[in-house]
Design an enzyme around this catalytic site. Structure first.
Site, short mmCIF file in Angstrom:
data_model
loop_
_atom_site.label_atom_id
_atom_site.label_comp_id
_atom_site.label_asym_id
_atom_site.label_seq_id
_atom_site.Cartn_x
_atom_site.Cartn_y
_atom_site.Cartn_z
N ASP A 399 0.67 -1.50 0.35
CA ASP A 399 -0.17 0.11 -0.36
C ASP A 399 1.06 1.16 -0.01
O ASP A 399 1.37 1.42 0.49
CB ASP A 399 0.10 0.10 1.28
CG ASP A 399 -2.10 1.26 1.35
OD1 ASP A 399 -2.79 1.41 0.66
OD2 ASP A 399 -1.63 2.30 1.88
N ASP A 442 -4.24 2.48 -4.83
CA ASP A 442 -3.09 2.62 -4.49
C ASP A 442 -2.79 1.00 -4.12
O ASP A 442 -1.41 0.98 -3.15
CB ASP A 442 -2.60 3.90 -3.75
CG ASP A 442 -3.26 3.70 -2.09
OD1 ASP A 442 -4.69 2.43 -2.12
OD2 ASP A 442 -2.86 4.45 -1.41
#
Length: 516
Positions: A399, A442
């Site tokens: 992440d 993301d």
């Protein structure tokens, strides 16, 4: 050795793409290619033990390839088949397009020599599609294209072989001779089925290529090819002189293929001069020099010329009957050749259709922004995780830290570019058997074929690489990584939840962290 490395920072062996012991494999290949196949087999077995002992996988693969070529040179095609299959699987695991194409071509040649033509044409067609998608100037591509030409030659697909050698000749003159030989045998076969003008076109081109080579440097092997082309073109006086000048030398050197050509050139020339008994002796000498591993089209050519000479020696009914039988066999073999050519073209069309379909499917499963797999691809891979899987599997959940703030401060276009660069870093740290996907926004996931230690190492390298890369000017971007290893009985969902928990721990420990 350790002192040497630490003292002058140089490795004690040259670093190559072929493994530290690659010279051993090169020696085996050299033996196999110079008529010393039995020595090549013995050397391959001895060197494989060494390569296996030091875990030099690449050299071991090249040694297996050399052993396969040695078996083919000895005419032991059935024994070569398992090695061809093993090499194909190894190249597919490595994810090398040219490597897979070369292995397919080698396996196709074995298929043809063992009479499995359907498999051979399918493998050759698949290799052709892979080669068309590759880079023509790459050394591995050229090596694979050479194997394609050799397999096509074994199947007597002169059209395909000549086209491949024509492409290779544009990049290296070392392929001149094999190209000339392909045209020569093609021309001989065309002449035997009565297609005279087509035959002369191929024979003239073969003679042109070999004449250019001889102008640069005399060579007995090139001379034999040139002499045979001239003899069949009717330039028998020159052909006889050239063939006589090299036939003894070629026989003494053990280069029997070229010696057979010299005998054929002499036989055709002597027959044209009315010396039929002498001509017959030359054809018999050529026939007696045939050996395991010889081209499959050589013996039919020799038999046809011998039968034609027998007919001229004795125009009686038995000789005519014999010639008609041989001529009929030659025409049947030509028809079988044409059938193989049609099989190859049909297989090629199927492969192209399948490749187009697979490409369309990949596009559906590809994230257009990063080029990685998308959420749909993630679902496919996760569903494929079996509770009884045999291979180790580790999941990395990655992440980008504070990505929303980056988007807000620098625009979504800057954020998109950041995601593309992070994806490039992930891709750089994946092997062929690993796969990275963009899970959402993301968040990225890597399906890594390895244990938890390998997963932790890869995760930490990715984290470090992102932190050190200036993805957005004057902004230090980082990622958090959660790593979980599959354990027996785990489903894909359970594995993902385990990785998510480790990612959560990495976030709570301050981000820019790998949690295993």
């Amino acid at each position: 050795m350790a002192d040497r490395i630490s003292g002058d920072r140089r490795l004690p062996v040259p670093v190559t793409a072929y493994g530290p012991l690659h010279l051993l494999a090169s020696h085996v290949h050299r033996l196999a290619n110079t008529g010393r196949a039995q020595e090549a087999l013995a050397a391959a077995d001895a060197f494989l033990a060494i390569a296996d002992a030091v875990d030099d996988i690449r050299t071991a693969r090249f040694l297996v390839q050399g052993k396969m070529y040695a078996l083919l040179a000895l005419g032991r095609s059935t024994e070569a088949h398992p090695y061809g299959v093993a090499l194909l699987h190894a190249q597919r695991r490595a994810g090398s397009g040219p490597g897979e194409a070369k292995a397919l071509c080698d396996l196709a040649q074995i298929n043809v020599l063992t009479g499995h033509y359907v498999d051979g044409m399918r493998n050759l067609a698949r290799a052709g599609v892979l080669l068309d998608a590759g880079t023509a100037d790459d050394d591995r591509h050229r090596s694979a294209l050479c194997s394609f030409a050799e397999a096509a030659t074994a199947a007597e697909l002169y059209e395909s072989a000549a086209d491949a050698y024509e492409h290779l000749r544009h990049r290296s003159t070392s392929f001149d001779l094999v190209h000339a030989m392909t045209l020569l045998y093609w021309g001989l076969r065309l002449a035997h089925v009565g297609r005279t003008e087509e035959a002369r076109t191929r024979l003239r081109r073969s003679a042109e290529i070999t004449r250019e080579r001889l102008d640069d440097q005399p060579d007995p092997t090139v001379t034999a090819v040139h002499a045979l082309a001239l003899a069949k073109l009717g330039e028998t006086t020159v052909a006889e002189k050239l063939a006589r000048s090299v036939v003894v030398e070629l026989r003494a050197a053990g280069t029997h293929q070229y010696a057979r050509m010299a005998h054929l050139a002499l036989g055709i020339s002597l027959r044209a001069h009315g010396l039929l008994a002498e001509s017959r002796r030359e054809f018999i000498a050529a026939r007696d020099l045939t050996e395991p591993g010889a081209r499959p089209d050589e013996l039919p050519i020799i038999r046809f010329e011998l039968a034609l000479t027998a007919l001229e020696l004795d125009d009686g009914r038995p000789s005519r009957d014999l010639f008609e039988v041989v001529e009929g066999q030659v025409r049947e073999l030509w028809q079988l050749r044409l059938q193989r050519l049609a099989m190859l073209r049909q297989a090629r069309q199927r492969e192209e259709t399948e490749t187009a379909r697979a490409h369309a499917e990949r596009e559906v499963l590809r994230d257009p922004l990063t080029g990685l797999g998308n959420r749909r691809r993630f679902d496919v891979l996760l569903d494929g995780v079996s509770p009884v899987a045999e291979e180790p599997l580790t999941l990395l959940l990655i992440d980008v830290d504070h990505f929303k703030a980056v988007n807000d401060a620098y625009s979504h276009s800057a954020g998109d570019e950041a995601l593309r660069q992070v994806a490039a870093i992930l891709r750089a740290h994946c092997r062929a058997e690993d796969e990275a996907v963009r899970y959402a926004g993301d968040e990225f996931v890597i399906f890594l074929r390895g244990d938890v230690r390998a997963g932790g190492e890869v995760g930490e390298r990715i984290r470090t690489a992102v932190a050190r890369t200036e993805i957005i000017t004057s902004v230090r971007m980082t990622v958090s990584v959660g790593v979980a290893v599959w354990r027996p009985g785990m489903t894909g969902d359970q594995l993902f939840r385990a990785a998510d928990e480790r990612l959560y721990a990495a976030k709570w420990s301050g981000r820019n962290t790998t949690a295993v």
